[in-house]
Design a protein around this motif. Structure first.
Motif, PDB file in Angstrom:
ATOM      1  N   MET A   1       0.859  -1.172   0.000  1.00  0.00           N
ATOM      2  CA  MET A   1       0.000   0.000   0.000  1.00  0.00           C
ATOM      3  C   MET A   1       0.904   1.233   0.000  1.00  0.00           C
ATOM      4  O   MET A   1       1.812   1.354   0.804  1.00  0.00           O
ATOM      5  N   ASN A   2       0.635   2.158  -0.910  1.00  0.00           N
ATOM      6  CA  ASN A   2       1.473   3.349  -0.992  1.00  0.00           C
ATOM      7  C   ASN A   2       1.091   4.375   0.076  1.00  0.00           C
ATOM      8  O   ASN A   2       0.095   4.216   0.785  1.00  0.00           O
ATOM      9  N   ALA A   3       1.885   5.427   0.178  1.00  0.00           N
ATOM     10  CA  ALA A   3       1.723   6.404   1.260  1.00  0.00           C
ATOM     11  C   ALA A   3       0.395   7.141   1.180  1.00  0.00           C
ATOM     12  O   ALA A   3      -0.248   7.390   2.205  1.00  0.00           O
ATOM     13  N   SER A   4      -0.050   7.503  -0.012  1.00  0.00           N
ATOM     14  CA  SER A   4      -1.306   8.260  -0.114  1.00  0.00           C
ATOM     15  C   SER A   4      -2.511   7.387   0.229  1.00  0.00           C
ATOM     16  O   SER A   4      -3.465   7.848   0.853  1.00  0.00           O
ATOM     17  N   ALA A   5      -2.474   6.107  -0.144  1.00  0.00           N
ATOM     18  CA  ALA A   5      -3.577   5.206   0.216  1.00  0.00           C
ATOM     19  C   ALA A   5      -3.605   4.969   1.720  1.00  0.00           C
ATOM     20  O   ALA A   5      -4.683   4.915   2.325  1.00  0.00           O
ATOM     21  N   THR A   6      -2.434   4.865   2.334  1.00  0.00           N
ATOM     22  CA  THR A   6      -2.357   4.706   3.789  1.00  0.00           C
ATOM     23  C   THR A   6      -2.909   5.940   4.488  1.00  0.00           C
ATOM     24  O   THR A   6      -3.656   5.831   5.465  1.00  0.00           O
ATOM     25  N   PHE A   7      -2.557   7.107   3.971  1.00  0.00           N
ATOM     26  CA  PHE A   7      -3.053   8.356   4.551  1.00  0.00           C
ATOM     27  C   PHE A   7      -4.573   8.436   4.464  1.00  0.00           C
ATOM     28  O   PHE A   7      -5.238   8.776   5.442  1.00  0.00           O
ATOM     29  N   VAL A   8      -5.133   8.081   3.315  1.00  0.00           N
ATOM     30  CA  VAL A   8      -6.587   8.107   3.141  1.00  0.00           C
ATOM     31  C   VAL A   8      -7.249   7.097   4.068  1.00  0.00           C
ATOM     32  O   VAL A   8      -8.283   7.396   4.696  1.00  0.00           O
ATOM     33  N   LEU A   9      -6.667   5.921   4.207  1.00  0.00           N
ATOM     34  CA  LEU A   9      -7.218   4.903   5.099  1.00  0.00           C
ATOM     35  C   LEU A   9      -7.265   5.409   6.540  1.00  0.00           C
ATOM     36  O   LEU A   9      -8.289   5.291   7.215  1.00  0.00           O
ATOM     37  N   PHE A  10      -6.153   6.007   7.012  1.00  0.00           N
ATOM     38  CA  PHE A  10      -6.129   6.532   8.372  1.00  0.00           C
ATOM     39  C   PHE A  10      -7.080   7.709   8.539  1.00  0.00           C
ATOM     40  O   PHE A  10      -7.685   7.877   9.591  1.00  0.00           O
TER      41      PHE A  10
END
Length: 113
Positions: free
Chosen positions: A1-10
């Motif tokens: 999972m890339n950084a932007s997807a992780t950010f959106v998930l959080f």
């Protein structure tokens, strides 16, 4: 999972858990506690049902911890991405203040279980 997807998930996790946390507190303060107080001694079984059978305090604790941890991770990710100048900006300071107030608000809830 890339950084932007992780950010959106959080971010989504933080929003949903904070809505559940604040909503739960409002329901307890505005409806449940006044009803239990109005019942007098008969409110004891209702409190036992909420606490021991339904495990409402555990639910509220889990939601509050999820809210705080996801918010701290979002703040850390923002600070890491934008640097210390972002943390010193008005935007960063407001988020820091909001996080500190949320932690302060959670302390009574965690200690009264």
């Amino acid at each position: 999972m890339n950084a932007s997807a992780t950010f959106v998930l959080f971010r989504v996790l933080h929003i949903l858990s904070s809505v559940l946390w604040v909503g739960g507190v409002i329901v307890v303060a505005a409806f449940i506690m006044p009803s239990i107080q109005a019942l007098g001694p008969a409110g004891g079984p209702m409190m036992a049902q909420l606490g021991k059978v339904r495990r409402f305090p555990i639910y509220m604790m889990a939601v509050s911890v999820l809210t705080l941890l996801s918010g701290l991770l979002i703040y850390w990710m923002d600070g890491r991405s934008f640097g210390t100048s972002w943390m010193a900006s008005t935007h960063g300071r407001v988020f820091c203040l909001g996080g500190l107030l949320a932690i302060i608000a959670d302390v009574p809830g965690m200690t009264m279980l």
